[in-house]
Design an enzyme around this catalytic site. Structure first.
Site, PDB file in Angstrom:
ATOM      1  N   ALA A   6       0.837  -1.200   0.000  1.00 12.06           N
ATOM      2  CA  ALA A   6       0.000   0.000   0.000  1.00 12.06           C
ATOM      3  C   ALA A   6       0.867   1.244   0.000  1.00 12.06           C
ATOM      4  O   ALA A   6       1.986   1.236   0.518  1.00 12.06           O
ATOM      5  CB  ALA A   6      -0.937   0.006   1.217  1.00 12.06           C
ATOM      6  N   ASP A   7       0.337   2.298  -0.575  1.00 18.22           N
ATOM      7  CA  ASP A   7       1.019   3.589  -0.565  1.00 18.22           C
ATOM      8  C   ASP A   7      -0.019   4.696  -0.518  1.00 18.22           C
ATOM      9  O   ASP A   7      -1.048   4.626  -1.203  1.00 18.22           O
ATOM     10  CB  ASP A   7       1.898   3.762  -1.809  1.00 18.22           C
ATOM     11  N   THR A   8       0.249   5.693   0.296  1.00 19.91           N
ATOM     12  CA  THR A   8      -0.698   6.796   0.478  1.00 19.91           C
ATOM     13  C   THR A   8      -0.059   8.108   0.065  1.00 19.91           C
ATOM     14  O   THR A   8       1.104   8.370   0.380  1.00 19.91           O
ATOM     15  CB  THR A   8      -1.149   6.883   1.955  1.00 19.91           C
ATOM     16  N   GLY A  38      -3.214   3.649  -2.656  1.00 21.36           N
ATOM     17  CA  GLY A  38      -3.201   2.558  -3.617  1.00 21.36           C
ATOM     18  C   GLY A  38      -2.905   1.260  -2.887  1.00 21.36           C
ATOM     19  O   GLY A  38      -2.045   1.228  -1.999  1.00 21.36           O
TER      20      GLY A  38
END
Length: 200
Positions: free
Chosen positions: A73-75, A110
């Site tokens: 995940a990436d924010t 994501g």
């Protein structure tokens, strides 16, 4: 309710916030932080950028663990057409918070799921409105050091949440992982399921 899985699940993240959120499912999982370079070449929308980084993280760990399901995940934060990722230092953190003051921005995460023949990704977006902030408020918050490891230079689950007037969408997404949507996705992929023994 009890959730079970017959798969090895790895969270490709060093974020304690994501670990805590994923832990709410109550299933065994392990953490293997990915050390990929969090940069992608070319022009990308914030959604494409977040999903690309998430996929890089998940793929790097999946290659080392071919029998596991890996979640990356990436924010990131989008203000207008500008991306505000993790600030490099306190000065950049102050700049970000001054830009966010009194404005609406979007927090985009994501999520990439890799392994066991699956390669799936999605993005979740939450709209956040900040109060008007004074320089004194910004300086006091940045001095805590809380800004430096967070997209947009604030954490909604920490003192940074005091700057938030309202949100529209998934709160957990702003923290760093849209766990409800991830839960539904893992159910649909049959990676997790309800414990049928409890319903007998």
């Amino acid at each position: 309710m009890k959730i079970i899985t017959n798969h090895q699940i790895i969270l490709a993240s060093e974020s304690p916030r994501r670990k805590e959120l994923f832990g709410k499912l109550g299933i065994p999982f392990e953490v293997q932080p990915s050390s990929v370079n969090e940069e992608v070449e070319g022009e990308h929308t914030p959604e494409e950028f977040a999903l690309s980084i998430a996929k890089l993280k998940a793929t790097a760990i999946a290659e080392k663990n071919p029998h596991a399901v890996v979640i990356g995940a990436d924010t990131t934060v989008r203000l207008g057409n500008e991306l505000l990722s993790k600030p490099a230092n306190n000065e950049e953190a102050k700049k970000y918070l001054q830009q966010l003051s009194g404005k609406v921005h979007n927090v985009i995460t994501g999520v990439s799921i890799q392994g066991l023949g699956s390669s799936l990704g999605f993005t979740e977006s939450t709209q956040v409105k900040f109060y008007d902030l004074t320089d004194e408020q910004i300086d006091a918050y940045v001095a805590t050091g809380d800004s430096l490891d967070k997209a947009g230079a604030y954490g909604i689950q920490t003192l940074g949440g005091l700057f938030v007037e309202k949100i529209q969408g998934d709160y957990n997404n702003v923290v760093g992982l849209p766990i409800s949507r991830l839960f539904q996705t893992l159910l649909n992929l049959h990676i997790i399921e309800f414990d049928k023994e409890l319903s007998k």
